[in-house]
Design a protein around this motif. Structure first.
Motif, mmCIF file in Angstrom:
data_model
loop_
_atom_site.group_PDB
_atom_site.id
_atom_site.type_symbol
_atom_site.label_atom_id
_atom_site.label_comp_id
_atom_site.label_asym_id
_atom_site.label_seq_id
_atom_site.Cartn_x
_atom_site.Cartn_y
_atom_site.Cartn_z
ATOM 1 N N GLY A 49 0.655 -1.342 0.132
ATOM 2 C CA GLY A 49 0.061 0.050 -0.144
ATOM 3 C C GLY A 49 0.823 1.286 0.020
ATOM 4 O O GLY A 49 0.585 2.208 -0.908
ATOM 5 N N PRO A 61 -7.143 2.528 -4.406
ATOM 6 C CA PRO A 61 -6.827 1.409 -4.309
ATOM 7 C C PRO A 61 -7.724 0.482 -5.281
ATOM 8 O O PRO A 61 -9.237 0.766 -5.458
ATOM 9 N N LEU A 66 -3.906 -4.592 -6.381
ATOM 10 C CA LEU A 66 -3.718 -5.368 -5.075
ATOM 11 C C LEU A 66 -3.385 -6.753 -5.019
ATOM 12 O O LEU A 66 -2.631 -7.456 -4.238
ATOM 13 N N TYR A 135 -4.846 4.374 0.413
ATOM 14 C CA TYR A 135 -3.521 3.617 0.779
ATOM 15 C C TYR A 135 -3.148 4.099 2.010
ATOM 16 O O TYR A 135 -3.165 5.149 2.356
#
Length: 353
Positions: A49, A61, A66, A135
């Motif tokens: 992150g 995000p 991710l 993040y």
């Protein structure tokens, strides 16, 4: 600040819940109960992150980013052959089945909350359940049991250009060790944190233009490899403070900080850790040292009683690792290695008598 961790079927762990809502979290247990695994898991998610925030400032995000980045980081930090190797495999008939590892991390600020999972056959992706809306800010640092100043020269370039059997935490920490010195309004706080460390080392840490670290004393400069390892560990923390990585809004994970340190330096390390906590950095420590644990108790009951703290005891159980936790070591159950220290003291006193 990380508030809680929920895991199911991660390496040695069956379902387990961790209350991490404190400035300092101390994980205590025998070898092989997963203390380091818990810290590596948290570090990996945070590091992804923080790195993505640097690349895409104010970006939101996404699962597509991710699910790959977290999987890649977990493999590189744990040095597993594939992601699925981190999922716990049960004994007996069910061993051949596909077990699933589920992980949930919650923060004091819920916008960073995340949960994800993967199976024993997963290779390059995790499955995101709850996606964070932002993040994490700050810096995340994972320090291994040994110091890194002496291996710093050219380590990052060699690591990035070749396959090395070193965990990626070493490379990440070296990047932060080589960062420019912090300037501006935080310099006064940095000097306050550095003063006791430099007094204990008898000098200050310098990074030369040739990419090597030195300890500068009143008698001149000494190459870091010539400095005692215990002082090098102090120097590593001192350098991270001067770059601003351990001044505010960050996370420090330190695996057995007492390794290769004499009791006097252990006391200095514990005091420094608690000073770092007071600056807004959440610190996680893994240990099985009775001396270190007692030093934490003494300081947290005295000069640092305002620092919030949690102690977690990890124990081998019939179905994986069992976790006991509380606000003092008395609440985390019996730890064999700690009992061995006490038993030896009793035997020595009997011998003297």
């Amino acid at each position: 600040m990380i508030k809680a961790l929920s895991i199911k079927n991660l390496t040695a762990f069956a379902p387990a819940e961790f209350d991490l809502n404190a400035q300092i979290v101390v994980l205590v247990g025998e070898n092989g109960v997963g203390k380091t695994h818990i810290m590596k898991l948290l570090y990996s998610v945070l590091a992804v992150g923080i790195e993505e925030r640097k690349k895409q400032h104010n970006a939101v995000p996404t699962k597509s980013v991710l699910q790959n980045k977290i999987a890649e980081k977990l493999v590189n930090v744990f040095r597993a052959e594939t992601l699925g190797r981190l999922a716990r495999r049960r004994q007996g008939r069910r061993r051949q089945g596909r077990e699933r590892c589920d992980i949930g991390i919650s923060f004091a600020d819920s916008q960073f909350d995340i949960d994800f999972g993967f199976a024993t056959n997963s290779k390059t992706e995790v499955s995101i359940g709850k996606l964070p809306s932002a993040y994490v800010e700050g810096a995340a640092i994972f320090l291994p049991t040994r110091e890194l100043l002496s291996i710093f020269p050219n380590f990052i370039a060699v690591y990035d250009g070749h396959y090395l059997e070193f965990e990626e935490t070493w490379r990440d920490a070296c990047v932060l060790l080589g960062a420019p010195l912090q300037k501006g309004p935080r310099e006064e706080r940095i000097r306050e944190l550095l003063a006791p460390l430099e007094q204990a080392m008898g000098g200050a840490i310098e990074l030369d233009k040739n990419g090597r670290f030195y300890l500068r004393t009143s008698n001149g400069r000494m190459e870091i490899p010539l400095v005692a390892e215990g002082l090098r560990k102090l120097g590593m923390i001192a350098r991270l403070i001067t770059t601003g990585a351990l001044v505010e809004n960050g996370f420090l994970f330190w695996d057995e900080p007492e390794a290769n340190l004499n009791p006097r330096l252990i006391k200095e390390i514990i005091r420094t850790i608690l000073n770092i906590c007071s600056q807004g950095v959440q610190v996680f420590v893994a240990t099985h040292s009775l001396f270190l644990l007692r030093e934490f108790e003494i300081l947290l009951s005295g000069d640092y009683k305002n620092i919030t703290h949690r102690f977690l005891g990890l124990h081998h159980g019939d179905d994986g690792v069992v976790v006991s936790q509380g606000s003092s070591p008395d609440e985390i159950g019996d730890i064999t290695s700690l009992n061995e220290h006490l038993d030896q003291s009793d035997r020595f006193l009997e011998l003297e008598l």
